[in-house]
Design a protein around this motif. Structure first.
Motif, PDB file in Angstrom:
ATOM      1  N   SER A 205       0.857  -1.180   0.000  1.00  0.00           N
ATOM      2  CA  SER A 205       0.000   0.000   0.000  1.00  0.00           C
ATOM      3  C   SER A 205       0.896   1.234   0.000  1.00  0.00           C
ATOM      4  N   VAL A 206       0.339   2.370  -0.347  1.00  0.00           N
ATOM      5  CA  VAL A 206       1.131   3.596  -0.400  1.00  0.00           C
ATOM      6  C   VAL A 206       1.710   3.923   0.970  1.00  0.00           C
ATOM      7  N   ASP A 207       0.907   3.726   2.023  1.00  0.00           N
ATOM      8  CA  ASP A 207       1.386   4.077   3.364  1.00  0.00           C
ATOM      9  C   ASP A 207       2.506   3.142   3.818  1.00  0.00           C
ATOM     10  N   GLU A 208       2.405   1.851   3.495  1.00  0.00           N
ATOM     11  CA  GLU A 208       3.474   0.934   3.907  1.00  0.00           C
ATOM     12  C   GLU A 208       4.753   1.202   3.117  1.00  0.00           C
ATOM     13  N   TRP A 210       5.719   4.070   2.003  1.00  0.00           N
ATOM     14  CA  TRP A 210       6.315   5.257   2.625  1.00  0.00           C
ATOM     15  C   TRP A 210       7.002   4.886   3.939  1.00  0.00           C
ATOM     16  N   LEU A 228       2.524   8.745   8.818  1.00  0.00           N
ATOM     17  CA  LEU A 228       1.395   7.884   8.464  1.00  0.00           C
ATOM     18  C   LEU A 228       0.045   8.554   8.686  1.00  0.00           C
ATOM     19  N   GLU A 230      -0.988  10.961   7.273  1.00  0.00           N
ATOM     20  CA  GLU A 230      -1.515  11.351   5.957  1.00  0.00           C
ATOM     21  C   GLU A 230      -2.532  10.340   5.442  1.00  0.00           C
ATOM     22  N   TRP A 231      -2.410   9.084   5.869  1.00  0.00           N
ATOM     23  CA  TRP A 231      -3.317   8.036   5.394  1.00  0.00           C
ATOM     24  C   TRP A 231      -4.168   7.406   6.511  1.00  0.00           C
ATOM     25  N   ILE A 232      -3.707   7.480   7.744  1.00  0.00           N
ATOM     26  CA  ILE A 232      -4.359   6.799   8.859  1.00  0.00           C
ATOM     27  C   ILE A 232      -4.818   7.832   9.887  1.00  0.00           C
ATOM     28  N   ASP A 233      -6.005   7.614  10.476  1.00  0.00           N
ATOM     29  CA  ASP A 233      -6.490   8.505  11.520  1.00  0.00           C
ATOM     30  C   ASP A 233      -5.482   8.589  12.655  1.00  0.00           C
ATOM     31  N   HIS A 240      -1.505   1.107  13.959  1.00  0.00           N
ATOM     32  CA  HIS A 240      -1.243   0.703  12.580  1.00  0.00           C
ATOM     33  C   HIS A 240       0.258   0.526  12.345  1.00  0.00           C
TER      34      HIS A 240
END
Length: 262
Positions: A205-208, A210, A228, A230-233, A240
C-alpha cells in the motif's frame, strides 16, 4: 608495456571489439586457421556472458524466447561490456539498457521485468544476518518506542513497477501462459526480500511503502507515526505502525531494533 601485458591487452581488445591485431599473435594450422581459432574464443566469450545473463534473468529469457534473448544479450554486451572480475555482476544495468535502447523503448515492460529479477538476485545474494523476533518487540518499554530505530535486513529491496510484470513472472515461473503486458494508471510499490533461502515479493500500500522508505532513512518510530497520519487517523496511527512492524518482523525483514532513550 611488458610483452605479456601487450598480449593480454590485444586479446582483450579482440574479444571485446574483434580487433585484428591479435591475428598476428596466433599460429594457425592446416586444420584450423588463425581466424577460426580466434573465433572459437570470440564466440565462447559471448556465449558465457549470455549464460550469465540467463542465470540472473531466467524468466525474462523464457518470456522473450531464446533468439530474442540472445539478440538482447549481444546488444547489451556491445553497450555495457563486462567490467567486473566476476560475471555475476554482468547485467546489473540491463533494466537501464532496456529502458533507453531504441530497439526496446516501446516495450517498457521488459525493463521492468529485468528490474524485478535483478532485485531478486540482489536479495538472494545479500549477506546473512540475525533478524529480530516478536519477543524483541514485546520487551521494549513504552517510553523507548518514540525514538526506536529499525534496521532492515540486507536483502530488502524496494521498487516501483507500473507494469504487471510480477503476475507475468509468476505465470512464466509456473510454466503457465502469461497475461498480456498491462500498465497501471500509477506505479505500484513492491517489496522484495529473502527469508532463509527463499525469495519473497509482494505489493505494498502507499502508506506501507512510505513507512519502509522512512525506515531505510533511519528515522525514529515517532517520525513514522507522524508521517502515516496522511493516510491513517491519528487515533489509530500508532496501532497501525505497530502492526506494520509486527508483519515486518514475522516476515524476517528486520535485522535489528535499536531502542530509544529510556
Amino acid at each position: 608495456m611488458s610483452p605479456l601485458y601487450g598480449l593480454q591487452a590485444d586479446f582483450q581488445s579482440f574479444l571485446l571489439r574483434g580487433d585484428e591485431r591479435m591475428l598476428d599473435r596466433v599460429v594457425g594450422s592446416a586444420k584450423v586457421s588463425v581466424p577460426r581459432r580466434l573465433a572459437i574464443y570470440y564466440d565462447a566469450y559471448r556465449v558465457r556472458l549470455i549464460e550469465a545473463l540467463d542465470s540472473n534473468y531466467p524468466v525474462l529469457h523464457a518470456w522473450m524466447g531464446d533468439d530474442e534473448f540472445e539478440k538482447l544479450g549481444l546488444a547489451y554486451l556491445e553497450t555495457h561490456p563486462s567490467t567486473h572480475f566476476s560475471i555475476r555482476y554482468f547485467g546489473h544495468r540491463l533494466s537501464e539498457y532496456l529502458a533507453s535502447a531504441e530497439t526496446y523503448r516501446d516495450k517498457p515492460y521488459l525493463g521492468q521485468m529485468a528490474a524485478l529479477e535483478w532485485a531478486m538476485s540482489e536479495a538472494f545474494d545479500a549477506p546473512d544476518s540475525p533478524v529480530a523476533n516478536l519477543d524483541n518487540m514485546a520487551s521494549l518499554p513504552p517510553e523507548a518506542w518514540p525514538e526506536m530505530r529499525l534496521a532492515l535486513h540486507a536483502s530488502v529491496r524496494r521498487l516501483d513497477l507500473r507494469w504487471n510484470v510480477p503476475a507475468i513472472w509468476k505465470a512464466v515461473q509456473e510454466e503457465q501462459a502469461p497475461e498480456e503486458p498491462r500498465a497501471g494508471a500509477w506505479p505500484q510499490p513492491w517489496l522484495v526480500w529473502r527469508q532463509d533461502l527463499k525469495i519473497f515479493f509482494r505489493s505494498l500500500s502507499v502508506d506501507e511503502a512510505w513507512a519502509i522508505d522512512t525506515v531505510r532513512a533511519s528515522e525514529p518510530f515517532a517520525s513514522i507515526c507522524e508521517g502515516l497520519v496522511e493516510w491513517i487517523d491519528a487515533q489509530n496511527v500508532a496501532l497501525h505502525a505497530a502492526a506494520l512492524l509486527k508483519r515486518w518482523i514475522t516476515d524476517g525483514m528486520i535485522a535489528n531494533i535499536a531502542p530509544g532513550n529510556q
